[in-house]
Design a protein around this motif. Structure first.
Motif, PDB file in Angstrom:
ATOM      1  N   LYS A   1       2.583  -1.036 -62.718  1.00 27.33           N
ATOM      2  CA  LYS A   1       1.842   0.226 -62.796  1.00 27.33           C
ATOM      3  C   LYS A   1       1.476   0.725 -61.408  1.00 27.33           C
ATOM      4  O   LYS A   1       1.649   1.909 -61.091  1.00 27.33           O
ATOM      5  CB  LYS A   1       0.570   0.043 -63.620  1.00 27.33           C
ATOM      6  N   ARG A   2       0.950  -0.171 -60.580  1.00 29.69           N
ATOM      7  CA  ARG A   2       0.557   0.218 -59.218  1.00 29.69           C
ATOM      8  C   ARG A   2       1.758   0.700 -58.408  1.00 29.69           C
ATOM      9  O   ARG A   2       1.663   1.688 -57.672  1.00 29.69           O
ATOM     10  CB  ARG A   2      -0.122  -0.952 -58.504  1.00 29.69           C
ATOM     11  N   LEU A   3       2.877   0.005 -58.555  1.00 29.68           N
ATOM     12  CA  LEU A   3       4.061   0.371 -57.785  1.00 29.68           C
ATOM     13  C   LEU A   3       4.616   1.713 -58.239  1.00 29.68           C
ATOM     14  O   LEU A   3       5.031   2.531 -57.406  1.00 29.68           O
ATOM     15  CB  LEU A   3       5.133  -0.715 -57.906  1.00 29.68           C
ATOM     16  N   VAL A   4       4.620   1.949 -59.537  1.00 27.30           N
ATOM     17  CA  VAL A   4       5.080   3.242 -60.053  1.00 27.30           C
ATOM     18  C   VAL A   4       4.210   4.373 -59.494  1.00 27.30           C
ATOM     19  O   VAL A   4       4.719   5.404 -59.026  1.00 27.30           O
ATOM     20  CB  VAL A   4       5.064   3.263 -61.596  1.00 27.30           C
ATOM     21  N   ASN A   5       2.891   4.189 -59.520  1.00 28.20           N
ATOM     22  CA  ASN A   5       1.982   5.223 -59.001  1.00 28.20           C
ATOM     23  C   ASN A   5       2.191   5.451 -57.506  1.00 28.20           C
ATOM     24  O   ASN A   5       2.204   6.598 -57.034  1.00 28.20           O
ATOM     25  CB  ASN A   5       0.528   4.815 -59.260  1.00 28.20           C
ATOM     26  N   ARG A   6       2.366   4.362 -56.766  1.00 25.32           N
ATOM     27  CA  ARG A   6       2.588   4.498 -55.319  1.00 25.32           C
ATOM     28  C   ARG A   6       3.880   5.249 -55.029  1.00 25.32           C
ATOM     29  O   ARG A   6       3.925   6.121 -54.150  1.00 25.32           O
ATOM     30  CB  ARG A   6       2.624   3.110 -54.681  1.00 25.32           C
ATOM     31  N   LEU A   7       4.928   4.917 -55.773  1.00 24.57           N
ATOM     32  CA  LEU A   7       6.227   5.555 -55.544  1.00 24.57           C
ATOM     33  C   LEU A   7       6.202   7.019 -55.960  1.00 24.57           C
ATOM     34  O   LEU A   7       6.855   7.851 -55.323  1.00 24.57           O
ATOM     35  CB  LEU A   7       7.321   4.791 -56.298  1.00 24.57           C
ATOM     36  N   GLU A   8       5.463   7.342 -57.006  1.00 19.60           N
ATOM     37  CA  GLU A   8       5.332   8.754 -57.384  1.00 19.60           C
ATOM     38  C   GLU A   8       4.716   9.550 -56.241  1.00 19.60           C
ATOM     39  O   GLU A   8       5.165  10.663 -55.938  1.00 19.60           O
ATOM     40  CB  GLU A   8       4.467   8.872 -58.643  1.00 19.60           C
ATOM     41  N   THR A   9       3.710   8.974 -55.593  1.00 21.78           N
ATOM     42  CA  THR A   9       3.071   9.644 -54.458  1.00 21.78           C
ATOM     43  C   THR A   9       4.037   9.779 -53.280  1.00 21.78           C
ATOM     44  O   THR A   9       4.145  10.848 -52.664  1.00 21.78           O
ATOM     45  CB  THR A   9       1.828   8.859 -54.013  1.00 21.78           C
ATOM     46  N   LEU A  10       4.755   8.701 -52.971  1.00 21.48           N
ATOM     47  CA  LEU A  10       5.701   8.724 -51.856  1.00 21.48           C
ATOM     48  C   LEU A  10       6.820   9.732 -52.088  1.00 21.48           C
ATOM     49  O   LEU A  10       7.218  10.459 -51.168  1.00 21.48           O
ATOM     50  CB  LEU A  10       6.294   7.327 -51.645  1.00 21.48           C
ATOM     51  N   ILE A  11       7.331   9.781 -53.309  1.00 24.54           N
ATOM     52  CA  ILE A  11       8.419  10.720 -53.626  1.00 24.54           C
ATOM     53  C   ILE A  11       7.920  12.158 -53.537  1.00 24.54           C
ATOM     54  O   ILE A  11       8.615  13.042 -53.013  1.00 24.54           O
ATOM     55  CB  ILE A  11       8.999  10.411 -55.027  1.00 24.54           C
TER      56      ILE A  11
ATOM     57  N   GLU B   1       5.495  13.263 -51.655  1.00 31.08           N
ATOM     58  CA  GLU B   1       5.323  13.576 -50.228  1.00 31.08           C
ATOM     59  C   GLU B   1       6.677  13.820 -49.558  1.00 31.08           C
ATOM     60  O   GLU B   1       6.829  14.739 -48.754  1.00 31.08           O
ATOM     61  CB  GLU B   1       4.599  12.434 -49.530  1.00 31.08           C
ATOM     62  N   ARG B   2       7.659  12.979 -49.893  1.00 39.45           N
ATOM     63  CA  ARG B   2       8.993  13.141 -49.313  1.00 39.45           C
ATOM     64  C   ARG B   2       9.596  14.488 -49.707  1.00 39.45           C
ATOM     65  O   ARG B   2      10.156  15.216 -48.870  1.00 39.45           O
ATOM     66  CB  ARG B   2       9.907  12.009 -49.799  1.00 39.45           C
TER      67      ARG B   2
ATOM     68  N   ALA C   1       8.022  17.169 -50.651  1.00 36.88           N
ATOM     69  CA  ALA C   1       7.277  18.258 -50.029  1.00 36.88           C
ATOM     70  C   ALA C   1       7.724  18.454 -48.578  1.00 36.88           C
ATOM     71  O   ALA C   1       7.874  19.594 -48.106  1.00 36.88           O
ATOM     72  CB  ALA C   1       5.781  17.968 -50.085  1.00 36.88           C
ATOM     73  N   GLN C   2       7.948  17.353 -47.864  1.00 32.87           N
ATOM     74  CA  GLN C   2       8.429  17.439 -46.485  1.00 32.87           C
ATOM     75  C   GLN C   2       9.811  18.082 -46.413  1.00 32.87           C
ATOM     76  O   GLN C   2      10.097  18.878 -45.509  1.00 32.87           O
ATOM     77  CB  GLN C   2       8.465  16.046 -45.852  1.00 32.87           C
ATOM     78  N   LYS C   3      10.657  17.742 -47.379  1.00 30.97           N
ATOM     79  CA  LYS C   3      12.010  18.320 -47.400  1.00 30.97           C
ATOM     80  C   LYS C   3      11.946  19.826 -47.670  1.00 30.97           C
ATOM     81  O   LYS C   3      12.651  20.611 -47.035  1.00 30.97           O
ATOM     82  CB  LYS C   3      12.875  17.641 -48.457  1.00 30.97           C
ATOM     83  N   ARG C   4      11.095  20.216 -48.644  1.00 33.14           N
ATOM     84  CA  ARG C   4      10.954  21.643 -48.936  1.00 33.14           C
ATOM     85  C   ARG C   4      10.442  22.397 -47.709  1.00 33.14           C
ATOM     86  O   ARG C   4      10.894  23.504 -47.413  1.00 33.14           O
ATOM     87  CB  ARG C   4      10.003  21.858 -50.112  1.00 33.14           C
ATOM     88  N   LEU C   5       9.503  21.773 -47.001  1.00 32.21           N
ATOM     89  CA  LEU C   5       8.956  22.404 -45.799  1.00 32.21           C
ATOM     90  C   LEU C   5      10.024  22.552 -44.721  1.00 32.21           C
ATOM     91  O   LEU C   5      10.179  23.625 -44.120  1.00 32.21           O
ATOM     92  CB  LEU C   5       7.783  21.572 -45.272  1.00 32.21           C
ATOM     93  N   LYS C   6      10.781  21.484 -44.495  1.00 31.35           N
ATOM     94  CA  LYS C   6      11.835  21.520 -43.479  1.00 31.35           C
ATOM     95  C   LYS C   6      12.901  22.558 -43.833  1.00 31.35           C
ATOM     96  O   LYS C   6      13.318  23.353 -42.977  1.00 31.35           O
ATOM     97  CB  LYS C   6      12.472  20.139 -43.352  1.00 31.35           C
ATOM     98  N   ASP C   7      13.341  22.552 -45.087  1.00 30.40           N
ATOM     99  CA  ASP C   7      14.358  23.516 -45.528  1.00 30.40           C
ATOM    100  C   ASP C   7      13.830  24.938 -45.429  1.00 30.40           C
ATOM    101  O   ASP C   7      14.562  25.863 -45.041  1.00 30.40           O
ATOM    102  CB  ASP C   7      14.790  23.218 -46.964  1.00 30.40           C
TER     103      ASP C   7
END
Length: 208
Positions: free
Chosen positions: A97-107, A109-110, A112-118
């Motif tokens: 559960k913790r890992l799924v939640n952490r990865l959802e946050t990381l994905i 953020e990733r 969002a960064q891609k949308r910003l860069k594009d």
């Protein structure tokens, strides 16, 4: 000791092992009980359920190891899929559960960064061809996502300033063209009125 008593003792041992999360010992105890009384359908079913649950726990453990390895390699999407499979295999697994939640946050953020860069890349291309309206629309969307981003703020302010200057030039040129047309047609009163209006609106404009 009676067969029933031996079976009850083994079942009690299995219950205790389950309470202590020692599933291997519980399976061993229930397996021994089934060997003593193989005709007990409920006992056989309980053993089968426990074996299936243990297989799912082992599957979840393997998938979590895989997910952690993928996370360390920055393979967030693959890691998320592995972690989700681990959680599906063992829904009560807190590590999953913790890992799924952490990865959802990381994905998130990733992405969002891609949308910003594009978005910034698209804006720079639009500014090259002076497509200010389109560039500002993109920048306003980016500003909602990242209101404190320095490049977004700087480009938005610059683009808005350039659009204001462009619109000013257009209004002045349109007014001057209107005044010229009035002069050509001999309507000097309209020409003077148009120029006075331009002077009031743009007092610092030297071309008026």
């Amino acid at each position: 000791r009676s067969t029933r008593g031996r079976v009850e003792a083994l079942v009690h041992k299995a219950d205790k092992a389950i309470a202590e999360r020692n599933y291997a010992e519980a399976i061993q105890a229930l397996g021994s009980a089934v060997q003593i009384n193989p005709k007990d359908a409920a006992l056989r079913q309980r053993l089968a359920d426990l074996q299936e649950a243990q297989e799912q726990r082992e599957k979840a453990a393997r998938l979590l190891v895989q997910a952690q390895s993928e996370l360390e390699s920055q393979k967030f999407t693959s890691a998320f899929q592995s972690a989700r499979e681990a959680l599906n295999a063992e829904p009560e697994n807190t590590d999953a559960k913790r890992l799924v939640n952490r990865l959802e946050t990381l994905i998130a953020e990733r992405d969002a960064q891609k949308r910003l860069k594009d978005g910034l890349t698209k804006v720079r291309g639009l500014l090259v061809v002076e497509a200010l309206d389109e560039a500002i629309t993109v920048l306003e969307d980016l500003a909602k996502q990242a209101p404190e981003h320095p490049q977004v703020r700087e480009l938005l302010a610059r683009s808005q300033s350039q659009r204001e200057a462009r619109d000013r030039r257009r209004r002045v040129n349109t007014g001057l063209d209107t005044a010229r047309d009035s002069i050509r047609s001999g309507d000097f009163g309209s020409a003077i009125s148009t120029l006075e209006s331009l002077t009031r609106e743009f007092p610092d404009e030297s071309s008026v």
